[in-house]
Motif scaffolding. Structure first.
Motif, PDB file in Angstrom:
ATOM      1  N   GLY A   8       0.823  -1.209   0.000  1.00  0.00           N
ATOM      2  CA  GLY A   8       0.000   0.000   0.000  1.00  0.00           C
ATOM      3  C   GLY A   8       0.854   1.255   0.000  1.00  0.00           C
ATOM      4  N   LEU A   9       1.899   1.264   0.807  1.00  0.00           N
ATOM      5  CA  LEU A   9       2.804   2.406   0.857  1.00  0.00           C
ATOM      6  C   LEU A   9       3.467   2.625  -0.499  1.00  0.00           C
ATOM      7  N   CYS A  10       3.932   1.548  -1.113  1.00  0.00           N
ATOM      8  CA  CYS A  10       4.568   1.672  -2.430  1.00  0.00           C
ATOM      9  C   CYS A  10       3.589   2.244  -3.451  1.00  0.00           C
ATOM     10  N   LYS A  11       2.337   1.828  -3.392  1.00  0.00           N
ATOM     11  CA  LYS A  11       1.334   2.326  -4.331  1.00  0.00           C
ATOM     12  C   LYS A  11       1.113   3.823  -4.139  1.00  0.00           C
ATOM     13  N   ILE A  86       8.963  -5.529  -8.046  1.00  0.00           N
ATOM     14  CA  ILE A  86       8.046  -6.665  -7.913  1.00  0.00           C
ATOM     15  C   ILE A  86       6.731  -6.203  -7.295  1.00  0.00           C
ATOM     16  N   ILE A  87       6.825  -5.385  -6.258  1.00  0.00           N
ATOM     17  CA  ILE A  87       5.612  -4.860  -5.626  1.00  0.00           C
ATOM     18  C   ILE A  87       4.823  -4.000  -6.601  1.00  0.00           C
ATOM     19  N   ASN A  91       1.066  -4.708  -7.666  1.00  0.00           N
ATOM     20  CA  ASN A  91       0.000  -3.723  -7.477  1.00  0.00           C
ATOM     21  C   ASN A  91      -0.761  -3.475  -8.777  1.00  0.00           C
ATOM     22  N   ILE A  92      -0.047  -3.368  -9.872  1.00  0.00           N
ATOM     23  CA  ILE A  92      -0.704  -3.143 -11.169  1.00  0.00           C
ATOM     24  C   ILE A  92      -1.637  -4.307 -11.489  1.00  0.00           C
ATOM     25  N   LEU A  93      -1.189  -5.533 -11.217  1.00  0.00           N
ATOM     26  CA  LEU A  93      -1.977  -6.726 -11.526  1.00  0.00           C
ATOM     27  C   LEU A  93      -2.964  -7.079 -10.419  1.00  0.00           C
ATOM     28  N   GLU A  94      -2.956  -6.279  -9.345  1.00  0.00           N
ATOM     29  CA  GLU A  94      -3.825  -6.508  -8.179  1.00  0.00           C
ATOM     30  C   GLU A  94      -3.627  -7.907  -7.599  1.00  0.00           C
ATOM     31  N   ILE A  95      -2.361  -8.264  -7.448  1.00  0.00           N
ATOM     32  CA  ILE A  95      -1.976  -9.552  -6.872  1.00  0.00           C
ATOM     33  C   ILE A  95      -1.634  -9.335  -5.395  1.00  0.00           C
ATOM     34  N   ASP A  96      -2.221 -10.138  -4.521  1.00  0.00           N
ATOM     35  CA  ASP A  96      -1.882 -10.113  -3.102  1.00  0.00           C
ATOM     36  C   ASP A  96      -0.650 -11.008  -2.929  1.00  0.00           C
ATOM     37  N   GLU A 100      -0.405 -15.166  -2.417  1.00  0.00           N
ATOM     38  CA  GLU A 100       0.197 -15.946  -3.494  1.00  0.00           C
ATOM     39  C   GLU A 100       1.504 -16.609  -3.069  1.00  0.00           C
ATOM     40  N   THR A 101       2.286 -15.933  -2.239  1.00  0.00           N
ATOM     41  CA  THR A 101       3.546 -16.518  -1.767  1.00  0.00           C
ATOM     42  C   THR A 101       3.276 -17.695  -0.838  1.00  0.00           C
TER      43      THR A 101
END
Length: 117
Positions: A8-11, A86-87, A91-96, A100-101
């Motif tokens: 969220g911070l990166c976004k 990577i983040i 974020n662009i692909l809306e991947i959690d 996923e990890t």
């Protein structure tokens, strides 16, 4: 800080820095992912180059001039830069990434025959 909070911070910071986070078309979205992927590969390449130089220094000792402490500090920065890319892509692909990890870790337990970690 939890990974979800970091994402969220990166976004928020990407928006403030003028990096696109919302797209009007799939073409725009994947064009941005392509740019970020090139950036990610560049950062991974820089990380690999530092590792190569550290290996040369360990093999040649005094014959190769390298401040290994500084090189190790540079590794931290390049790895962090890689994670930021990577983040950004996630974020662009809306991947959690957390979900996923963890799912991938479970698949790897089966793949590598390890039931416990």
């Amino acid at each position: 800080m939890e990974l979800k909070e970091l994402m969220g911070l990166c976004k928020v910071l990407d928006e403030k820095h003028g990096f696109p986070v919302k797209f009007e078309s799939q073409l725009e979205k994947y064009n941005q992912i392509t740019k970020d992927l090139v950036g990610l590969l560049g950062e991974v390449g820089e990380f690999a180059n530092i590792v190569k130089k550290i290996n040369i220094k360990m093999e040649k000792h005094e014959a190769y001039k390298l401040d290994t402490k500084q090189a190790e500090n540079n590794l931290k920065e390049e790895l962090a830069d890689s994670l930021i890319y990577i983040i950004r892509i996630a974020n662009i692909l809306e991947i959690d990434l957390t979900t996923e990890t963890l799912a991938k870790i479970e698949k790897n337990k089966i793949k590598y025959g390890t039931s416990e970690y």
